[in-house]
Design a protein around this motif. Structure first.
Motif, PDB file in Angstrom:
ATOM      1  N   ILE A  88     -16.743  -3.012  12.363  1.00 24.89           N
ATOM      2  CA  ILE A  88     -17.540  -1.852  12.768  1.00 24.89           C
ATOM      3  C   ILE A  88     -16.648  -0.783  13.395  1.00 24.89           C
ATOM      4  N   VAL A  89     -15.745  -1.196  14.273  1.00 29.92           N
ATOM      5  CA  VAL A  89     -14.847  -0.245  14.926  1.00 29.92           C
ATOM      6  C   VAL A  89     -13.923   0.408  13.898  1.00 29.92           C
ATOM      7  N   GLY A  90     -13.434  -0.376  12.947  1.00 26.89           N
ATOM      8  CA  GLY A  90     -12.565   0.169  11.914  1.00 26.89           C
ATOM      9  C   GLY A  90     -13.271   1.197  11.057  1.00 26.89           C
ATOM     10  N   VAL A  91     -14.479   0.880  10.623  1.00 25.52           N
ATOM     11  CA  VAL A  91     -15.246   1.819   9.798  1.00 25.52           C
ATOM     12  C   VAL A  91     -15.565   3.079  10.592  1.00 25.52           C
ATOM     13  N   LEU A  92     -15.974   2.913  11.838  1.00 22.06           N
ATOM     14  CA  LEU A  92     -16.298   4.062  12.684  1.00 22.06           C
ATOM     15  C   LEU A  92     -15.090   4.978  12.877  1.00 22.06           C
ATOM     16  N   SER A  93     -13.929   4.388  13.154  1.00 20.43           N
ATOM     17  CA  SER A  93     -12.741   5.213  13.375  1.00 20.43           C
ATOM     18  C   SER A  93     -12.286   5.902  12.087  1.00 20.43           C
ATOM     19  N   VAL A  94     -12.425   5.247  10.956  1.00 18.83           N
ATOM     20  CA  VAL A  94     -12.068   5.878   9.677  1.00 18.83           C
ATOM     21  C   VAL A  94     -13.004   7.042   9.374  1.00 18.83           C
ATOM     22  N   ILE A  95     -14.292   6.850   9.597  1.00 16.46           N
ATOM     23  CA  ILE A  95     -15.266   7.919   9.332  1.00 16.46           C
ATOM     24  C   ILE A  95     -14.993   9.123  10.232  1.00 16.46           C
ATOM     25  N   VAL A  96     -14.803   8.871  11.522  1.00 13.52           N
ATOM     26  CA  VAL A  96     -14.537   9.985  12.439  1.00 13.52           C
ATOM     27  C   VAL A  96     -13.217  10.658  12.093  1.00 13.52           C
ATOM     28  N   GLY A  97     -12.194   9.877  11.764  1.00  8.79           N
ATOM     29  CA  GLY A  97     -10.910  10.448  11.370  1.00  8.79           C
ATOM     30  C   GLY A  97     -11.028  11.322  10.135  1.00  8.79           C
ATOM     31  N   MET A  98     -11.807  10.875   9.159  1.00  5.73           N
ATOM     32  CA  MET A  98     -12.004  11.677   7.949  1.00  5.73           C
ATOM     33  C   MET A  98     -12.779  12.952   8.258  1.00  5.73           C
ATOM     34  N   LEU A  99     -13.815  12.847   9.071  1.00  7.73           N
ATOM     35  CA  LEU A  99     -14.589  14.035   9.418  1.00  7.73           C
ATOM     36  C   LEU A  99     -13.736  15.051  10.165  1.00  7.73           C
ATOM     37  N   VAL A 100     -12.867  14.581  11.039  1.00  6.87           N
ATOM     38  CA  VAL A 100     -11.986  15.496  11.767  1.00  6.87           C
ATOM     39  C   VAL A 100     -10.984  16.133  10.813  1.00  6.87           C
ATOM     40  N   SER A 101     -10.382  15.342   9.934  1.00 12.24           N
ATOM     41  CA  SER A 101      -9.360  15.903   9.039  1.00 12.24           C
ATOM     42  C   SER A 101      -9.950  16.877   8.029  1.00 12.24           C
ATOM     43  N   PHE A 102     -11.228  16.714   7.665  1.00 10.50           N
ATOM     44  CA  PHE A 102     -11.857  17.639   6.732  1.00 10.50           C
ATOM     45  C   PHE A 102     -12.468  18.842   7.422  1.00 10.50           C
ATOM     46  N   SER A 103     -12.436  18.865   8.746  1.00  8.91           N
ATOM     47  CA  SER A 103     -12.962  20.018   9.479  1.00  8.91           C
ATOM     48  C   SER A 103     -12.048  21.220   9.288  1.00  8.91           C
ATOM     49  N   GLU A 104     -12.639  22.376   9.407  1.00  8.59           N
ATOM     50  CA  GLU A 104     -11.878  23.606   9.209  1.00  8.59           C
ATOM     51  C   GLU A 104     -10.853  23.774  10.328  1.00  8.59           C
ATOM     52  N   GLY A 105      -9.622  24.034   9.946  1.00  9.65           N
ATOM     53  CA  GLY A 105      -8.566  24.265  10.920  1.00  9.65           C
ATOM     54  C   GLY A 105      -7.890  22.988  11.404  1.00  9.65           C
ATOM     55  N   GLN A 106      -8.234  21.855  10.869  1.00  8.11           N
ATOM     56  CA  GLN A 106      -7.649  20.583  11.289  1.00  8.11           C
ATOM     57  C   GLN A 106      -6.792  20.024  10.154  1.00  8.11           C
ATOM     58  N   THR A 107      -5.789  19.245  10.535  1.00  6.46           N
ATOM     59  CA  THR A 107      -4.915  18.623   9.542  1.00  6.46           C
ATOM     60  C   THR A 107      -5.228  17.142   9.455  1.00  6.46           C
ATOM     61  N   ILE A 108      -4.618  16.484   8.486  1.00  2.00           N
ATOM     62  CA  ILE A 108      -4.827  15.047   8.331  1.00  2.00           C
ATOM     63  C   ILE A 108      -4.231  14.277   9.510  1.00  2.00           C
ATOM     64  N   TRP A 109      -3.188  14.862  10.114  1.00  4.42           N
ATOM     65  CA  TRP A 109      -2.568  14.204  11.274  1.00  4.42           C
ATOM     66  C   TRP A 109      -3.523  14.187  12.458  1.00  4.42           C
ATOM     67  N   ASN A 110      -4.303  15.254  12.627  1.00  5.89           N
ATOM     68  CA  ASN A 110      -5.300  15.275  13.698  1.00  5.89           C
ATOM     69  C   ASN A 110      -6.363  14.198  13.461  1.00  5.89           C
ATOM     70  N   GLY A 111      -6.776  14.046  12.201  1.00  5.56           N
ATOM     71  CA  GLY A 111      -7.750  13.015  11.867  1.00  5.56           C
ATOM     72  C   GLY A 111      -7.209  11.623  12.126  1.00  5.56           C
ATOM     73  N   LEU A 112      -5.938  11.394  11.739  1.00  7.29           N
ATOM     74  CA  LEU A 112      -5.321  10.088  11.997  1.00  7.29           C
ATOM     75  C   LEU A 112      -5.184   9.828  13.502  1.00  7.29           C
ATOM     76  N   LEU A 113      -4.840  10.864  14.243  1.00  3.61           N
ATOM     77  CA  LEU A 113      -4.680  10.714  15.687  1.00  3.61           C
ATOM     78  C   LEU A 113      -6.015  10.395  16.361  1.00  3.61           C
ATOM     79  N   ILE A 114      -7.040  11.140  16.035  1.00  7.55           N
ATOM     80  CA  ILE A 114      -8.358  10.915  16.643  1.00  7.55           C
ATOM     81  C   ILE A 114      -8.913   9.559  16.206  1.00  7.55           C
ATOM     82  N   GLY A 115      -8.785   9.218  14.932  1.00  5.07           N
ATOM     83  CA  GLY A 115      -9.240   7.908  14.459  1.00  5.07           C
ATOM     84  C   GLY A 115      -8.498   6.774  15.135  1.00  5.07           C
ATOM     85  N   GLY A 116      -7.190   6.924  15.307  1.00  7.22           N
ATOM     86  CA  GLY A 116      -6.396   5.900  15.994  1.00  7.22           C
ATOM     87  C   GLY A 116      -6.776   5.758  17.454  1.00  7.22           C
TER      88      GLY A 116
END
Length: 143
Positions: A88-116
């Motif tokens: 559950i934690v893994g899926v949740l962190s992946v989903i949030v990381g993807m949502l952050v990285s696909f947000s406008e003005g954000q990079t994939i590194w931000n998504g990986l950082l927030i998910g991590g």
């Protein structure tokens, strides 16, 4: 000061401490609410009371975890619970990381950082609950 040995007095003392904690928490929330309305969200989180409130909430949550594990009716398999929680934690962190990285003005590194960060933040309580359940399971099996 002598140690209280009477169980009735100990229970009354614990109830008094609970009332004081509730009043103190309501006071902190009132001050933080005032800061929220007057200074905004940044002003509220800059207040040192915010850190006191967050620390007390986290400590209370960890202390409640040990009580909830002891209160479980039938001991659950600790390994199965660990796998479910980690999934559950893994899926949740992946989903949030993807949502952050696909947000406008954000990079994939931000998504990986927030998910991590989310994964590690939830990993600590999951491992703590696993340890408590494993200890309870071992105690039940030894009896």
């Amino acid at each position: 000061m002598q140690k209280i040995k009477d169980e009735r007095l100990q229970l009354k003392n614990l109830k008094n401490i609970r009332v004081v904690f509730i009043i103190q928490t309501l006071g902190i929330l009132a001050l933080l609410g005032y800061d929220l309305f007057t200074k905004g969200l940044d002003g509220m989180t800059d207040n040192p009371l915010w850190f006191v409130f967050m620390i007390s909430v986290i400590v209370n949550a960890y202390l409640s975890m040990s009580i909830s594990v002891d209160h479980e009716k039938a001991p659950k398999s600790p390994l199965k619970g660990l796998y479910v929680s980690l999934s559950i934690v893994g899926v949740l962190s992946v989903i949030v990381g993807m949502l952050v990285s696909f947000s406008e003005g954000q990079t994939i590194w931000n998504g990986l950082l927030i998910g991590g960060i989310i994964f590690i933040s939830f990993l600590v309580p999951v491992l703590y609950i696993y340890k408590l359940r494993k200890d309870s399971w071992d105690e039940e099996m030894s009896e």
